[in-house]
Structure formats: structure tokens, C-alpha cells
Enzyme design. Structure first.
Site, PDB file in Angstrom:
ATOM      1  N   ASP A  14     -10.847  29.075  -1.041  1.00 36.29           N
ATOM      2  CA  ASP A  14      -9.947  30.072  -1.634  1.00 36.29           C
ATOM      3  C   ASP A  14      -8.473  29.709  -1.427  1.00 36.29           C
ATOM      4  O   ASP A  14      -7.599  30.563  -1.491  1.00 36.29           O
ATOM      5  CB  ASP A  14     -10.227  31.457  -1.042  1.00 36.29           C
ATOM      6  CG  ASP A  14     -10.077  31.453   0.470  1.00 36.29           C
ATOM      7  OD1 ASP A  14      -9.869  30.368   1.049  1.00 36.29           O
ATOM      8  OD2 ASP A  14     -10.167  32.542   1.067  1.00 36.29           O
ATOM      9  N   HIS A  54       0.985   2.344  -7.412  1.00 38.84           N
ATOM     10  CA  HIS A  54       0.963   3.774  -7.098  1.00 38.84           C
ATOM     11  C   HIS A  54       0.312   4.031  -5.736  1.00 38.84           C
ATOM     12  O   HIS A  54      -0.483   4.966  -5.577  1.00 38.84           O
ATOM     13  CB  HIS A  54       0.247   4.562  -8.208  1.00 38.84           C
ATOM     14  CG  HIS A  54       1.006   4.568  -9.494  1.00 38.84           C
ATOM     15  ND1 HIS A  54       0.419   4.778 -10.722  1.00 38.84           N
ATOM     16  CD2 HIS A  54       2.319   4.375  -9.765  1.00 38.84           C
ATOM     17  CE1 HIS A  54       1.343   4.709 -11.667  1.00 38.84           C
ATOM     18  NE2 HIS A  54       2.501   4.472 -11.112  1.00 38.84           N
ATOM     19  N   ASP A 103       9.236   4.621  -2.732  1.00 41.03           N
ATOM     20  CA  ASP A 103       9.524   5.237  -4.029  1.00 41.03           C
ATOM     21  C   ASP A 103       9.340   6.728  -3.817  1.00 41.03           C
ATOM     22  O   ASP A 103       8.208   7.220  -3.725  1.00 41.03           O
ATOM     23  CB  ASP A 103       8.548   4.688  -5.082  1.00 41.03           C
ATOM     24  CG  ASP A 103       8.841   5.224  -6.484  1.00 41.03           C
ATOM     25  OD1 ASP A 103       9.578   6.215  -6.621  1.00 41.03           O
ATOM     26  OD2 ASP A 103       8.297   4.644  -7.452  1.00 41.03           O
ATOM     27  N   ASP A 148      14.171  10.249  -8.655  1.00 44.15           N
ATOM     28  CA  ASP A 148      13.149   9.200  -8.586  1.00 44.15           C
ATOM     29  C   ASP A 148      13.827   7.908  -8.139  1.00 44.15           C
ATOM     30  O   ASP A 148      14.441   7.217  -8.949  1.00 44.15           O
ATOM     31  CB  ASP A 148      12.517   9.056  -9.984  1.00 44.15           C
ATOM     32  CG  ASP A 148      11.391   8.047 -10.028  1.00 44.15           C
ATOM     33  OD1 ASP A 148      10.984   7.554  -8.966  1.00 44.15           O
ATOM     34  OD2 ASP A 148      10.909   7.760 -11.145  1.00 44.15           O
ATOM     35  N   HIS A 166       5.001  -3.577 -15.212  1.00 46.93           N
ATOM     36  CA  HIS A 166       5.368  -2.253 -15.738  1.00 46.93           C
ATOM     37  C   HIS A 166       6.662  -2.322 -16.535  1.00 46.93           C
ATOM     38  O   HIS A 166       7.316  -3.364 -16.579  1.00 46.93           O
ATOM     39  CB  HIS A 166       5.445  -1.214 -14.614  1.00 46.93           C
ATOM     40  CG  HIS A 166       6.437  -1.510 -13.519  1.00 46.93           C
ATOM     41  ND1 HIS A 166       7.782  -1.322 -13.665  1.00 46.93           N
ATOM     42  CD2 HIS A 166       6.268  -1.970 -12.250  1.00 46.93           C
ATOM     43  CE1 HIS A 166       8.402  -1.632 -12.533  1.00 46.93           C
ATOM     44  NE2 HIS A 166       7.506  -2.038 -11.656  1.00 46.93           N
ATOM     45  N   HIS A 191      11.953   5.130 -17.529  1.00 44.32           N
ATOM     46  CA  HIS A 191      11.406   6.258 -18.297  1.00 44.32           C
ATOM     47  C   HIS A 191      12.420   7.389 -18.275  1.00 44.32           C
ATOM     48  O   HIS A 191      13.328   7.411 -17.443  1.00 44.32           O
ATOM     49  CB  HIS A 191      10.068   6.699 -17.671  1.00 44.32           C
ATOM     50  CG  HIS A 191      10.152   6.916 -16.181  1.00 44.32           C
ATOM     51  ND1 HIS A 191      10.642   8.070 -15.615  1.00 44.32           N
ATOM     52  CD2 HIS A 191       9.851   6.103 -15.123  1.00 44.32           C
ATOM     53  CE1 HIS A 191      10.605   7.966 -14.294  1.00 44.32           C
ATOM     54  NE2 HIS A 191      10.139   6.771 -13.964  1.00 44.32           N
ATOM     55  N   HIS A 208       8.205  11.756 -15.122  1.00 44.05           N
ATOM     56  CA  HIS A 208       8.107  11.009 -16.384  1.00 44.05           C
ATOM     57  C   HIS A 208       8.364  12.051 -17.456  1.00 44.05           C
ATOM     58  O   HIS A 208       7.443  12.717 -17.924  1.00 44.05           O
ATOM     59  CB  HIS A 208       6.727  10.357 -16.542  1.00 44.05           C
ATOM     60  CG  HIS A 208       6.458   9.333 -15.482  1.00 44.05           C
ATOM     61  ND1 HIS A 208       5.205   8.928 -15.120  1.00 44.05           N
ATOM     62  CD2 HIS A 208       7.309   8.622 -14.696  1.00 44.05           C
ATOM     63  CE1 HIS A 208       5.292   8.015 -14.158  1.00 44.05           C
ATOM     64  NE2 HIS A 208       6.554   7.821 -13.878  1.00 44.05           N
ATOM     65  N   GLU A 241      14.243   0.594 -13.138  1.00 48.95           N
ATOM     66  CA  GLU A 241      13.398   0.235 -11.993  1.00 48.95           C
ATOM     67  C   GLU A 241      12.635  -1.074 -12.147  1.00 48.95           C
ATOM     68  O   GLU A 241      11.403  -1.096 -12.156  1.00 48.95           O
ATOM     69  CB  GLU A 241      12.416   1.369 -11.714  1.00 48.95           C
ATOM     70  CG  GLU A 241      11.656   1.887 -12.925  1.00 48.95           C
ATOM     71  CD  GLU A 241      10.699   3.014 -12.544  1.00 48.95           C
ATOM     72  OE1 GLU A 241       9.857   2.801 -11.657  1.00 48.95           O
ATOM     73  OE2 GLU A 241      10.788   4.100 -13.146  1.00 48.95           O
ATOM     74  N   TYR A 272       6.104  -8.221  -7.943  1.00 44.07           N
ATOM     75  CA  TYR A 272       4.968  -7.965  -7.047  1.00 44.07           C
ATOM     76  C   TYR A 272       4.125  -9.235  -7.018  1.00 44.07           C
ATOM     77  O   TYR A 272       3.564  -9.633  -8.043  1.00 44.07           O
ATOM     78  CB  TYR A 272       4.146  -6.778  -7.569  1.00 44.07           C
ATOM     79  CG  TYR A 272       5.033  -5.609  -7.964  1.00 44.07           C
ATOM     80  CD1 TYR A 272       5.412  -4.655  -7.030  1.00 44.07           C
ATOM     81  CD2 TYR A 272       5.529  -5.497  -9.272  1.00 44.07           C
ATOM     82  CE1 TYR A 272       6.269  -3.606  -7.385  1.00 44.07           C
ATOM     83  CE2 TYR A 272       6.382  -4.468  -9.634  1.00 44.07           C
ATOM     84  CZ  TYR A 272       6.743  -3.531  -8.684  1.00 44.07           C
ATOM     85  OH  TYR A 272       7.590  -2.506  -9.031  1.00 44.07           O
ATOM     86  N   ARG A 308      10.755  -3.281  -5.553  1.00 40.09           N
ATOM     87  CA  ARG A 308      11.244  -2.511  -6.711  1.00 40.09           C
ATOM     88  C   ARG A 308      12.558  -1.872  -6.300  1.00 40.09           C
ATOM     89  O   ARG A 308      12.723  -1.474  -5.135  1.00 40.09           O
ATOM     90  CB  ARG A 308      10.213  -1.447  -7.139  1.00 40.09           C
ATOM     91  CG  ARG A 308      10.642  -0.648  -8.340  1.00 40.09           C
ATOM     92  CD  ARG A 308       9.492   0.130  -9.019  1.00 40.09           C
ATOM     93  NE  ARG A 308       8.860   1.127  -8.186  1.00 40.09           N
ATOM     94  CZ  ARG A 308       7.675   0.997  -7.601  1.00 40.09           C
ATOM     95  NH1 ARG A 308       6.983  -0.120  -7.743  1.00 40.09           N
ATOM     96  NH2 ARG A 308       7.173   1.965  -6.848  1.00 40.09           N
ATOM     97  N   GLU A 348      15.047   1.137  -7.842  1.00 38.05           N
ATOM     98  CA  GLU A 348      15.052   2.163  -8.892  1.00 38.05           C
ATOM     99  C   GLU A 348      16.198   3.144  -8.698  1.00 38.05           C
ATOM    100  O   GLU A 348      16.368   3.721  -7.623  1.00 38.05           O
ATOM    101  CB  GLU A 348      13.719   2.940  -8.858  1.00 38.05           C
ATOM    102  CG  GLU A 348      13.671   4.084  -9.860  1.00 38.05           C
ATOM    103  CD  GLU A 348      12.297   4.740  -9.935  1.00 38.05           C
ATOM    104  OE1 GLU A 348      11.538   4.671  -8.942  1.00 38.05           O
ATOM    105  OE2 GLU A 348      11.999   5.317 -10.992  1.00 38.05           O
TER     106      GLU A 348
HETATM  107  N1  GLY Z   1       7.890   7.333  -9.058  1.00 35.90           N
HETATM  108  C1  GLY Z   1       7.263   7.149 -10.295  1.00 35.90           C
HETATM  109  C2  GLY Z   1       7.931   6.148 -11.111  1.00 35.90           C
HETATM  110  O1  GLY Z   1       8.820   5.469 -10.640  1.00 35.90           O
HETATM  111  O2  GLY Z   1       7.688   6.028 -12.276  1.00 35.90           O
HETATM  112 MN    MN Z   2      10.370   5.967 -12.018  1.00 38.50          MN
HETATM  113 MN    MN Z   3       9.789   5.898  -8.796  1.00 36.08          MN
END
Ligand code: GLY
Ligand code: MN
Ligand code: MN
Length: 456
Positions: free
Chosen positions: A58, A261, A278, A289, A368, A372, A379, A402, A406, A423, A425
Site C-alpha cells: 500500500d 544508463h 550524470d 541534467d 548516442h 536533447h 528528455h 553531452e 566509452y 561524458r 554534459e
Molecule cells: N541524464 C539523461 C541524459 O543525459 O540524457
Molecule cells: Mn542529457
Molecule cells: Mn545526463
């Protein structure tokens, strides 16, 4: 506890900038509703907020409203629906939970329909329990019903039920909506361009997250675990009043950084490894982000620095490509060019820059896109392509930049690069003259990172 004692014990909370009272002022929401009403051309929009979701038994997940609904209303409680009646004099009708003394003792305060009317600038408010009975009347003689379609099965069934209820009245001279239209497309487009108030909130979200990343750099050292660092991030978000992280924080030491991720955040941090974080907070409904990658021991090794400088150069090239009128895809292409040049120079790819881009061989290390839209959702909504072409950037759009590299173990790659994941970003708003980086306060050059970490 007196304020003085509390301050001493907890440490002072830096002021990260001024924000207006409440996320979106009543006026901003009314302006957005008026704008949407014009697009309805006499139709009616029916927009629910998100349902509460059970986590287990619950116990519910922490409640998060629907981003579209909140954009139009500023209303934060579950079990609420906005009905926006278009036409010459548009009407905003909010259905929400009634006040309930017993429930409020157990589960918290409710605004209730009466207070909601003035507090949220609605024309009418009603208890949510009256929605079913009132919808046929609200939809009578309306040409088009605009609502989210396919978002939720239960919602789709309710919409069908209302349509059938109106259709059942046609012999009494009522016409039923001839069309049901997806409302989210129009809202996505509205949300893509942020107004001045939204940019202020996004600056604040960015400032809190910058502070969290700096804290993480100052805290990190060999022997700590990823979750210790995650706890520092969460602490910094929360002590500035952020409601929650905008998405699950990625705190990835060493090889874990090559899992894009990665959210387990359970491994010990090792001397000689990099740490990729991240993480960004949500502030009054708006996301930030940020990714930073830095050495656990405070000093980059030669191979780490070689790869890091490539990613940083790619990010700088991408930022240069962000200005009004530029196609969205341009900054990705700019980043890829620099990454590929760097990969060839390090002999991780072979051939010419154009050849490696053409063959896609660089995707072994960069799989990637470079960014975005960013807004209420990490996103965020909005099309990337219009009429088959990459969308042109406009002032008020907010996006992330970003790039990364890798390196998974591969016989074609010298061992010294194996398991390095990097990365970088930042969050960027497009302005009339170019762009502003909202997250520039988080160190990202090798010198700045090493200087900050030397202060530990
Ligand atoms: N933290 C998610 C991305 O960078 O897209
Ligand atoms: Mn991002
Ligand atoms: Mn990110």
C-alpha cells in the site's frame, strides 16, 4: 530549535539566486491556457494529471504530476483534470479532490475546489467526483475533443464513455464531437520555447545541480563507494529545496561509466579510476541534467587525459554550433567531427575523418546523440525534425550538450584505454545572439577539476 542553533548545526544554505514565489505564476498558466484555447478553434481540451502509482503493497511512489497538466495549471495534487473550453470566451474548469478532514489527517492537505478557483485562476472548479456527470454537458455541441490519446488505457476508456454519453443525447438536439484530436502535439510545441519565468527556474535548477557536482568532486576519494557520492548529490539537491532528482542519478566509477544508463551506484571507487556522474535536480517542475567525469584520486592519468581532452574539445565545438537559425543536428555533427579526429589521432579508428563518419566505425566509442531538449521533462517534448528537416534553433529553446567516449575492452584498442568512460554534459539556452551555458559553474577543464579536487 531556534533558527540560530539550526544554522550552526546544519551549516548555512547558500542562496543560489532569486526565484519568483511558486514555480509558474497564476498569470503564466493563464497565458498558456489562453494560447492553447486559441488553438482549439472552438473545441474542448480535457487534460488529466498523472495518477498515483503503487510502489509495493500500500506504499506509493513519491507523487509527480503530469508535466503538461502542471504547465497549464500549476496545480500539484493527484486526481485532477483540466477542461479547457475554447471559443470566443474560453473557460478553464478544474476538477480536483474535495476537502476531506479524515483524509487530510492521514494523507496531507488538499486545496479543494473552492480555494483552487482563486488560487489557480480558474473560471470554475468542481469536485473530481462530478467529472463523469459533467463531461457530457461540457462536450455537447463541441466539434473536436482534444485530449491525450493512448497515454493510459483507463483514460482512453473514460473518454470513449463520455463520447458515447453525448452521442446518446443526439435525439435531443445535441451534437457530439466529430473528431478526437491528440492535444499533446500542440502542448509539446508550446513547451519547446521557454518564457522568461521558465528560464529563471531552469537557471536555479542548474545552479543547484552545479553546486551538487562541485560537492561531489570535493567529497570523492578512493575507498568511498558510488552510493556515498550519490548521497552527497541528494543532500545538496534537497537542502536547496529541490523536490527530487530529475532522473535517477548515474554515479559510475571505472568501467561502470561505459554502461550508459548505469544506476546501481553500489561499487567502491578505486584509486586510478575515473568517476562519471550524470545527475541533475528538479526545481519547481524543471529539470537540469549535468554530467562531469573526473579522477577518483584527483589527478588524470595520461590515457584518461588524452580521451578527456577529445571529449572536451568536441563539447566546445558543439557549443559553438548553437545559435538561432542553426539546425538542431549541427551541434551533434560538430561534436562527432572532433571526436572522430581524436579517435584517429589516438589510432582507435583508422582512415579519414569523413570515411570514419561515413562508415560509422566511431560508434564503437560514441553510440548516442549529442543532446536533447530539456525542460519539465529531462528528455523534454518537442519535435527534432520539421517537414523532414532538422529543426532550426530559436531563442528560448533549452537543450543539453553531452558528447562522450566509452571504451570497452577490444583487441584493436590498447589496454591502457580499456574501461574508460567519459561524458561532459551542460545545459544550454538558445538566446537571440547565440546561447548561454546554464551549468558553466561545474568545473570541466582538466586544470579546473584538478584544482578543485586539490582542495579536498
Ligand atoms: N541524464 C539523461 C541524459 O543525459 O540524457
Ligand atoms: Mn542529457
Ligand atoms: Mn545526463
Amino acid at each position: 530549535m531556534s533558527r540560530v542553533v539550526a544554522k550552526k548545526r546544519l551549516g548555512s544554505v547558500p542562496k543560489l539566486g532569486s526565484v519568483p514565489d511558486g514555480a509558474d505564476s497564476v498569470k503564466s498558466c493563464q497565458t498558456r491556457r489562453r494560447h492553447l484555447a486559441r488553438l482549439l478553434a472552438g473545441g474542448v481540451a480535457v487534460i488529466p494529471t498523472a495518477p498515483e502509482r503503487l510502489r509495493n503493497a500500500d506504499t506509493h511512489y513519491p507523487y509527480r504530476w503530469d508535466s503538461h497538466f502542471h504547465y497549464l495549471t500549476g496545480f500539484h495534487e493527484p486526481e485532477a483534470v483540466l477542461v479547457l473550453v475554447g471559443g470566443k470566451t474560453p473557460r478553464s474548469v478544474l476538477f480536483c479532490r474535495p476537502r476531506d478532514a479524515q483524509s487530510e489527517i492521514w494523507n496531507g492537505y488538499r486545496v479543494g475546489p473552492r480555494a483552487a478557483r482563486t488560487r489557480y485562476g480558474m473560471d470554475e472548479t468542481h469536485p473530481i467526483g462530478e467529472l463523469e456527470a459533467r463531461m457530457p454537458e461540457l462536450l455537447a455541441n463541441c466539434p473536436t475533443l482534444h485530449t491525450p490519446i493512448g497515454l493510459d488505457d483507463a483514460w482512453d476508456r473514460r473518454v470513449t464513455g463520455w463520447l458515447n454519453a453525448v452521442r446518446g443525447q443526439v435525439r435531443s438536439g445535441v451534437t457530439a464531437p466529430a473528431a478526437v484530436c491528440e492535444v499533446r502535439h500542440a502542448l509539446d510545441e508550446m513547451r519547446l520555447i521557454k518564457d522568461a519565468g521558465e528560464i529563471r527556474l531552469m537557471k536555479q535548477a542548474a545552479a543547484i545541480s552545479v553546486s551538487a557536482h562541485r560537492r561531489a568532486m570535493l567529497f570523492t576519494q578512493p575507498g568511498h563507494s558510488e552510493f556515498h557520492v550519490e548521497a552527497e548529490l541528494l543532500h545538496e539537491f534537497r537542502r536547496h529545496g529541490s523536490e527530487a532528482p530529475a532522473y535517477p542519478s548515474i554515479v559510475a566509477g571505472g568501467a561502470n561509466a561505459c554502461v550508459l544508463h548505469y544506476v546501481e551506484n553500489h561499487a567502491p571507487l578505486k584509486d586510478g579510476d575515473l568517476l562519471l556522474i550524470d545527475a541533475g535536480c528538479e526545481w519547481q517542475g524543471y529539470a537540469s541534467d549535468i554530467t562531469r567525469t573526473f579522477p577518483v584520486n584527483g589527478r588524470f592519468s595520461g590515457a584518461q587525459r588524452d580521451l578527456y581532452e577529445i571529449v572536451l574539445a568536441a563539447q566546445m565545438a558543439a557549443l559553438k554550433a548553437i545559435k538561432p537559425g542553426a539546425p538542431f543536428v549541427a551541434y551533434h555533427e560538430a561534436a562527432v567531427k572532433v571526436l572522430v579526429r581524436g579517435l584517429i589521432d589516438l589510432k582507435l579508428c583508422r582512415g579519414s575523418v569523413d570515411g570514419v563518419i561515413e562508415s560509422g566505425d566511431y560508434r564503437r566509442f560514441y553510440m548516442h546523440r549529442t543532446g536533447h531538449w530539456l525542460g519539465r521533462d529531462v528528455h523534454d517534448v518537442g519535435e527534432y525534425t520539421v517537414a523532414g528537416r532538422s529543426r532550426r534553433l530559436m531563442p528560448g529553446m533549452v537543450l543539453t550538450v553531452e558528447p562522450g567516449l566509452y571504451v570497452r575492452p577490444d583487441t584493436r584498442v590498447p589496454k591502457v584505454f580499456h574501461h574508460i568512460g567519459i561524458r561532459i554534459e551542460d545545459d544550454v539556452v538558445v538566446t537571440a545572439k547565440g546561447h548561454t551555458v546554464l551549468t558553466a559553474g561545474a568545473p570541466k577543464t582538466v586544470a579546473d577539476i584538478e584544482a578543485l579536487m586539490a582542495q579536498r
